[in-house]
Motif scaffolding. Structure first.
Motif, short mmCIF file in Angstrom:
data_model
loop_
_atom_site.label_atom_id
_atom_site.label_comp_id
_atom_site.label_asym_id
_atom_site.label_seq_id
_atom_site.Cartn_x
_atom_site.Cartn_y
_atom_site.Cartn_z
N UNK A 172 1.03 -1.17 -0.18
CA UNK A 172 -0.01 -0.04 0.15
C UNK A 172 0.86 1.22 -0.15
N UNK A 173 2.25 0.99 0.30
CA UNK A 173 2.61 2.53 1.25
C UNK A 173 3.47 2.76 -0.18
N UNK A 174 3.97 1.66 -1.37
CA UNK A 174 4.64 1.83 -2.05
C UNK A 174 3.73 2.23 -3.40
N UNK A 175 2.77 2.11 -2.92
CA UNK A 175 1.24 2.12 -4.44
C UNK A 175 1.27 3.90 -3.90
N UNK A 176 0.76 4.19 -2.84
CA UNK A 176 0.46 5.50 -2.66
C UNK A 176 2.16 6.67 -2.68
#
Length: 276
Positions: A172-176
């Protein structure tokens, strides 16, 4: 009390399982240095942790911390073999969770002890979130609220969202970060924190708020033949969502031993989610 036990996964997990059985009001945690260490304790997981309640009506609240995440640590330390645990799940026999916030981790452990029953709990949150600058919670989030099985995006423009991306864990953090870099305004990122029991109702309540969504994606770091994909696919079908998979290609090994190749494959997943 914290004990640094000998490096014998089979023996120590068996001891901790028995300790948890004898002291159901204490929080007993078996933590692996990396999730793949559970391989050496597979007999305990298959014979006792996943099946004892159904076979012998024995409840147990043992907690397994199995750091799982593609962080360039090589073929073994990347994977706790989440797919094995999800395949063992049935009849509400245990909980499989992949937290992405400190508050949710706290409320997960609190819920484990406050409940009037005991179920084994398997946590796959990776080590990198310990130091991720975005993985933080306020004091209010820690002191109030409860465990969130699904975390909705905090976007205000839900009517403009055309793509819903579902994931679990640190991806999630990389996509965000990529979404912010390219200034994407039409993609929402939804985190499934509890993979089993699967939060069908909570997920449905979130999905219906995105009235104009047309594309639905399940994004995972793991290869296509591993990770949560086969587990979550059936649940998405039950709510009549045509879900698309974006992941690594099928693989015999959980991950590459090359850090350079890891970065290339990770970025490829992120780029595909945003059609780059």
């Amino acid at each position: 009390r914290i004990y640094n036990s000998l490096l014998s996964e089979y023996g120590v997990l068996g001891f901790d399982y028995g300790y948890s059985m004898a002291t159901p009001n204490s929080l007993t945690i078996w933590e692996a240095q990396f999730g793949d260490f559970s391989n050496g304790a597979q007999i305990m997981i298959d014979q006792y942790i996943s099946a004892a309640e159904d076979k012998w009506k024995l409840q147990n609240g043992i907690v397994l911390l199995l750091p799982h995440g593609y962080e360039g640590q090589g073929a073994e330390h990347s994977s706790g073999r989440m797919e094995r645990f999800l395949q063992l799940c049935a009849q509400n026999n245990m909980q499989v969770i992949n937290c992405t916030t400190p508050a949710n981790l706290y409320h997960m452990l609190r819920r484990q002890m406050k409940r009037s029953f005991r179920k084994p709990l398997i946590l796959f949150s990776p080590k990198s979130l310990l130091r991720h600058p975005k993985c933080v919670s306020s004091l209010t989030e820690l002191s109030d609220g409860s465990f969130l099985e699904v975390i909705d995006d905090k976007l205000k423009n839900k009517k403009d969202i055309s793509t819903l991306v579902f994931s679990s864990g640190k991806l999630f953090y990389e996509l965000d970060a990529q979404r912010n870099d390219i200034n994407n305004r039409d993609t929402a990122l939804i985190r499934i924190e509890q993979l089993y029991p699967f939060p069908n109702r909570n997920l449905e309540n979130i999905i219906i708020t995105y009235k104009n969504a047309k594309r639905y994606i399940w994004a995972q770091e793991e290869p296509k033949n591993m990770g949560p994909w086969f587990h979550v696919r059936e649940h998405f079908r039950s709510v009549k969502l045509k879900i698309e998979l974006i992941s690594r290609e099928e693989s015999a090994s959980p991950a590459s031993g090359s850090y350079k190749r890891y970065n290339q494959r990770q970025q490829k997943i992120i780029n595909r989610v945003f059609n780059i």
